[in-house]
Enzyme design. Structure first.
Site, PDB file in Angstrom:
ATOM      1  CE1 TYR A  33       1.369  -0.341   4.194  1.00 29.58           C
ATOM      2  CE2 TYR A  33       0.062   1.686   4.273  1.00 29.58           C
ATOM      3  CZ  TYR A  33       0.822   0.474   4.723  1.00 29.58           C
ATOM      4  OH  TYR A  33       1.617   0.866   5.742  1.00 29.58           O
ATOM      5  CE  LYS A 147       3.411   3.365   3.363  1.00 31.98           C
ATOM      6  NZ  LYS A 147       3.058   2.930   4.701  1.00 31.98           N
ATOM      7  CD  GLU A 180       9.889   2.112  10.771  1.00 33.49           C
ATOM      8  OE1 GLU A 180       9.660   2.980  10.331  1.00 33.49           O
ATOM      9  OE2 GLU A 180       9.897   0.309  10.226  1.00 33.49           O
ATOM     10  CG  LEU A 205       8.333   2.635   5.290  1.00 30.79           C
ATOM     11  CD1 LEU A 205       8.185   1.485   3.519  1.00 30.79           C
ATOM     12  CD2 LEU A 205       7.359   2.860   4.979  1.00 30.79           C
TER      13      LEU A 205
END
Ligand code: PLP
Length: 287
Positions: A33, A147, A180, A205
């Site tokens: 996505y 992702k 993250e 990411l």
């Protein structure tokens, strides 16, 4: 006003939009996505987002469901139909519909494409009081650079953060370093004035907002460093913040209940947020 979704070639009423129960995204999280921020009718960083979509698809050997130019057209058409001014575009591509089997379908399957939009309040240059984050073990897989829609560890981490009153979860690896956030990239400013965020590799990411801020920080001649930083170092930082396509630059003022810096959004985060908004306001308006 009716809100539309785009589902496999058709613009449909959002309330009735649906996909097949044997869609591999639904059954196996076999899909990817993108989320593109929209500000005052302008798409923010559309091309880098589509580049990352292309990379995610290639890594999973899923074809483009439509040509890239067609996807850009669909994005704009959905924005127009939904009169989207501030918010986001969500797009998802899955391997498609096939009889359930873990391995890829052996006969050709058309990848499935879904787009939705979400209206959100336009973010102001003033970040407000800042947010709290809660640390959690990073229990994700080793391809966080893709992702993928397989977000269960992120979902659980975010939920745990929210239940303790925090806005975001900071994921911590076995070495004690912050990788993250559950849906954001993590940054700190050290007492020596270094602006630090983790290097991009398969552990995180590569955020598009992160990439744009890297350029902005370099232009501003900040001491920008990409390296691992520990949770202990983060708690001693003078500033901390998170970045994403929808939160832009959001100052972090508490980590696990401990105050960061003086407990208020710091000058670096404020400046970067202002500069990022300036950048976002520069694109070409769609709606
Ligand atoms: N890291 C993760 C795990 C994310 O899910 C996201 C965004 O959803 C980000 C970082 C930030 O990426 P971007 O700036 O492209 O929104």
């Amino acid at each position: 006003m009716a809100r539309y979704a785009y589902v496999n070639g058709r613009y449909v009423d959002h309330r009735e939009a649906s996909v097949h129960i044997e869609d591999r995204g639904y059954q196996l999280a076999d899909g990817v996505y993108e989320v593109v921020g929209v500000r005052d009718g302008r798409l923010i960083d559309e091309e880098p987002h589509l580049d990352r979509l292309d990379r995610s698809l290639r890594e999973l050997r899923i074809g483009w469901p439509v040509a890239r130019g067609t996807l850009s057209f669909i994005i704009r058409e959905l924005m127009r139909r939904n009169r989207l001014r501030d918010g986001l575009i969500y797009m998802q591509v899955t391997r498609g519909v096939a009889r359930r089997d873990h391995a890829f379908p052996t006969t050709p399957v058309k990848p499935a494409l879904v787009l939705t939009t979400k209206n959100m309040k336009a973010l102001a240059a003033d970040p407000g009081p800042g947010v709290a984050v809660k640390s959690q073990p990073d229990i994700r897989w080793e391809r966080c650079d893709i992702k993928s829609v397989a977000l269960l560890p992120n979902v659980l981490a975010k939920q745990s953060a929210r239940e303790s009153g925090a806005y975001e979860a900071w994921l911590v690896d076995e070495a004690g370093c912050v990788t993250e956030g559950a849906s954001t990239n993590a940054w700190i400013v050290t007492p020596e004035g270094e602006l630090v965020t983790r290097q991009t590799d398969n552990g995180i990411l590569a955020g598009i907002t992160r990439g744009t801020l890297k350029v902005i920080a370099t232009d501003l001649q900040l001491k920008f460093v990409e390296r691992p930083f520990s949770l202990v170092e983060a708690k001693r930082a003078t500033e901390a913040f998170v970045t994403s396509a929808t939160s832009f630059v959001t100052p972090v003022v508490k980590i696990d209940g401990e105050t960061v810096g003086n407990g208020k959004p710091g000058p670096t985060a404020r400046r970067l947020r202002e500069e990022y908004l300036r950048f976002a306001d520069n694109g070409e308006a769609v709606t």
